[in-house]
Design a protein around this motif. Sequence first.
Motif, PDB file in Angstrom:
ATOM      1  N   ARG A  46      23.271  56.018  21.735  1.00 56.61           N
ATOM      2  CA  ARG A  46      21.885  55.782  22.139  1.00 56.61           C
ATOM      3  C   ARG A  46      21.766  55.344  23.596  1.00 56.61           C
ATOM      4  N   ASP A  47      22.647  54.484  24.070  1.00 55.28           N
ATOM      5  CA  ASP A  47      22.507  53.885  25.397  1.00 55.28           C
ATOM      6  C   ASP A  47      23.455  54.444  26.446  1.00 55.28           C
ATOM      7  N   CYS A  48      24.083  55.597  26.198  1.00 56.78           N
ATOM      8  CA  CYS A  48      24.995  56.136  27.209  1.00 56.78           C
ATOM      9  C   CYS A  48      24.637  57.585  27.508  1.00 56.78           C
ATOM     10  N   ASN A  49      25.059  58.050  28.673  1.00 61.03           N
ATOM     11  CA  ASN A  49      24.771  59.414  29.101  1.00 61.03           C
ATOM     12  C   ASN A  49      26.009  60.292  29.130  1.00 61.03           C
ATOM     13  N   GLU A  50      27.186  59.721  28.949  1.00 57.63           N
ATOM     14  CA  GLU A  50      28.408  60.515  28.864  1.00 57.63           C
ATOM     15  C   GLU A  50      29.413  59.785  27.977  1.00 57.63           C
ATOM     16  N   VAL A  51      30.273  60.573  27.330  1.00 54.54           N
ATOM     17  CA  VAL A  51      31.266  60.000  26.432  1.00 54.54           C
ATOM     18  C   VAL A  51      32.458  60.943  26.336  1.00 54.54           C
ATOM     19  N   ALA A  52      33.644  60.368  26.206  1.00 52.62           N
ATOM     20  CA  ALA A  52      34.844  61.165  25.942  1.00 52.62           C
ATOM     21  C   ALA A  52      34.904  61.412  24.444  1.00 52.62           C
ATOM     22  N   LEU A  53      35.179  62.647  24.049  1.00 51.20           N
ATOM     23  CA  LEU A  53      35.208  63.010  22.639  1.00 51.20           C
ATOM     24  C   LEU A  53      36.217  62.162  21.872  1.00 51.20           C
ATOM     25  N   ARG A  54      37.327  61.822  22.513  1.00 50.40           N
ATOM     26  CA  ARG A  54      38.367  60.999  21.875  1.00 50.40           C
ATOM     27  C   ARG A  54      37.831  59.620  21.506  1.00 50.40           C
ATOM     28  N   GLU A  55      37.100  58.990  22.422  1.00 53.73           N
ATOM     29  CA  GLU A  55      36.547  57.653  22.168  1.00 53.73           C
ATOM     30  C   GLU A  55      35.533  57.686  21.031  1.00 53.73           C
ATOM     31  N   LEU A  56      34.673  58.706  21.030  1.00 51.65           N
ATOM     32  CA  LEU A  56      33.692  58.840  19.962  1.00 51.65           C
ATOM     33  C   LEU A  56      34.393  59.071  18.630  1.00 51.65           C
ATOM     34  N   GLY A  57      35.427  59.910  18.631  1.00 54.36           N
ATOM     35  CA  GLY A  57      36.184  60.177  17.410  1.00 54.36           C
ATOM     36  C   GLY A  57      36.824  58.923  16.842  1.00 54.36           C
ATOM     37  N   ILE A  58      37.336  58.071  17.711  1.00 61.83           N
ATOM     38  CA  ILE A  58      37.954  56.810  17.265  1.00 61.83           C
ATOM     39  C   ILE A  58      36.902  55.915  16.616  1.00 61.83           C
ATOM     40  N   GLU A  59      35.709  55.800  17.226  1.00 63.82           N
ATOM     41  CA  GLU A  59      34.650  54.967  16.666  1.00 63.82           C
ATOM     42  C   GLU A  59      34.163  55.511  15.317  1.00 63.82           C
ATOM     43  N   LEU A  60      34.031  56.838  15.217  1.00 61.41           N
ATOM     44  CA  LEU A  60      33.593  57.438  13.954  1.00 61.41           C
ATOM     45  C   LEU A  60      34.664  57.287  12.875  1.00 61.41           C
ATOM     46  N   ALA A  61      35.934  57.369  13.254  1.00 63.23           N
ATOM     47  CA  ALA A  61      37.015  57.178  12.277  1.00 63.23           C
ATOM     48  C   ALA A  61      37.030  55.743  11.753  1.00 63.23           C
ATOM     49  N   LYS A  62      36.765  54.773  12.636  1.00 62.17           N
ATOM     50  CA  LYS A  62      36.688  53.372  12.193  1.00 62.17           C
ATOM     51  C   LYS A  62      35.546  53.184  11.199  1.00 62.17           C
ATOM     52  N   ALA A  63      34.392  53.769  11.500  1.00 62.39           N
ATOM     53  CA  ALA A  63      33.242  53.657  10.598  1.00 62.39           C
ATOM     54  C   ALA A  63      33.539  54.328   9.260  1.00 62.39           C
ATOM     55  N   ALA A  64      34.269  55.443   9.284  1.00 65.89           N
ATOM     56  CA  ALA A  64      34.629  56.135   8.041  1.00 65.89           C
ATOM     57  C   ALA A  64      35.617  55.312   7.223  1.00 65.89           C
ATOM     58  N   GLU A  65      36.569  54.647   7.878  1.00 63.98           N
ATOM     59  CA  GLU A  65      37.527  53.794   7.167  1.00 63.98           C
ATOM     60  C   GLU A  65      36.829  52.618   6.504  1.00 63.98           C
ATOM     61  N   GLN A  66      35.779  52.121   7.130  1.00 65.45           N
ATOM     62  CA  GLN A  66      35.020  51.008   6.562  1.00 65.45           C
ATOM     63  C   GLN A  66      34.099  51.459   5.441  1.00 65.45           C
ATOM     64  N   GLY A  67      33.889  52.774   5.316  1.00 67.87           N
ATOM     65  CA  GLY A  67      33.029  53.302   4.270  1.00 67.87           C
ATOM     66  C   GLY A  67      31.584  53.481   4.684  1.00 67.87           C
ATOM     67  N   ARG A  68      31.293  53.321   5.974  1.00 66.59           N
ATOM     68  CA  ARG A  68      29.915  53.433   6.440  1.00 66.59           C
ATOM     69  C   ARG A  68      29.425  54.882   6.506  1.00 66.59           C
ATOM     70  N   ILE A  69      30.301  55.821   6.834  1.00 66.78           N
ATOM     71  CA  ILE A  69      29.937  57.236   6.949  1.00 66.78           C
ATOM     72  C   ILE A  69      31.063  58.090   6.369  1.00 66.78           C
ATOM     73  N   PRO A  70      30.785  59.376   6.092  1.00 73.28           N
ATOM     74  CA  PRO A  70      31.871  60.275   5.696  1.00 73.28           C
ATOM     75  C   PRO A  70      32.798  60.547   6.881  1.00 73.28           C
ATOM     76  N   ARG A  71      34.019  60.961   6.624  1.00 72.20           N
ATOM     77  CA  ARG A  71      34.975  61.269   7.685  1.00 72.20           C
ATOM     78  C   ARG A  71      34.711  62.682   8.203  1.00 72.20           C
ATOM     79  N   TYR A  72      34.732  62.849   9.534  1.00 74.01           N
ATOM     80  CA  TYR A  72      34.564  64.190  10.088  1.00 74.01           C
ATOM     81  C   TYR A  72      35.849  64.977   9.868  1.00 74.01           C
ATOM     82  N   VAL A  73      35.735  66.291   9.769  1.00 73.42           N
ATOM     83  CA  VAL A  73      36.865  67.136   9.394  1.00 73.42           C
ATOM     84  C   VAL A  73      37.891  67.244  10.514  1.00 73.42           C
ATOM     85  N   ASP A  74      37.446  67.653  11.700  1.00 72.34           N
ATOM     86  CA  ASP A  74      38.344  67.820  12.840  1.00 72.34           C
ATOM     87  C   ASP A  74      37.522  67.804  14.124  1.00 72.34           C
ATOM     88  N   ASN A  75      38.173  68.046  15.263  1.00 72.33           N
ATOM     89  CA  ASN A  75      37.462  67.983  16.540  1.00 72.33           C
ATOM     90  C   ASN A  75      36.413  69.081  16.674  1.00 72.33           C
TER      91      ASN A  75
END
Length: 152
Positions: free
Chosen positions: A85-114
Amino acid sequence: MLQLRTQFPMPGATALFEGLRWRIFQHVGDQAVITREGPAAGLTRLAPIDQLIDPVEADHNALLPYTDMSAATARIALHAAKLLRDCNEVALRELGIELAKAAEQGRIPRYVDNSHLTRIMRRLGWRKDGYAGAGYDRSPRYVRTGVPAKAA
């Protein structure tokens, strides 16, 4: 007496916190007093209510990619949009790490691949603009375009 499941996050309900199962004992403002279930039942601590996760929802999130991939993608995209929401650029790796953490916690489903993550970024209105980092940390860099792409 009937064995009914207590509504989450009311006292008596089961919750996930930091990957472990806890029982909600009571609410104190926006915090909850939680106690460990099982062999470590003597452990008690104070945790923010918004960081507790409903185990039923976590189970549903884990099964969602196997039953309805479009619903899983929508949940992942919604969470990614919230993170970005508050950024204009992001590295795909950093976003993937944050989404994987949320998936491990059970907040969202895990994404399949890059490539799955790339399709989500395009639909959210982001485009690839070079690379960020070097060596093993090199990752595609995405920038906000302002107009989300139409669903294909």
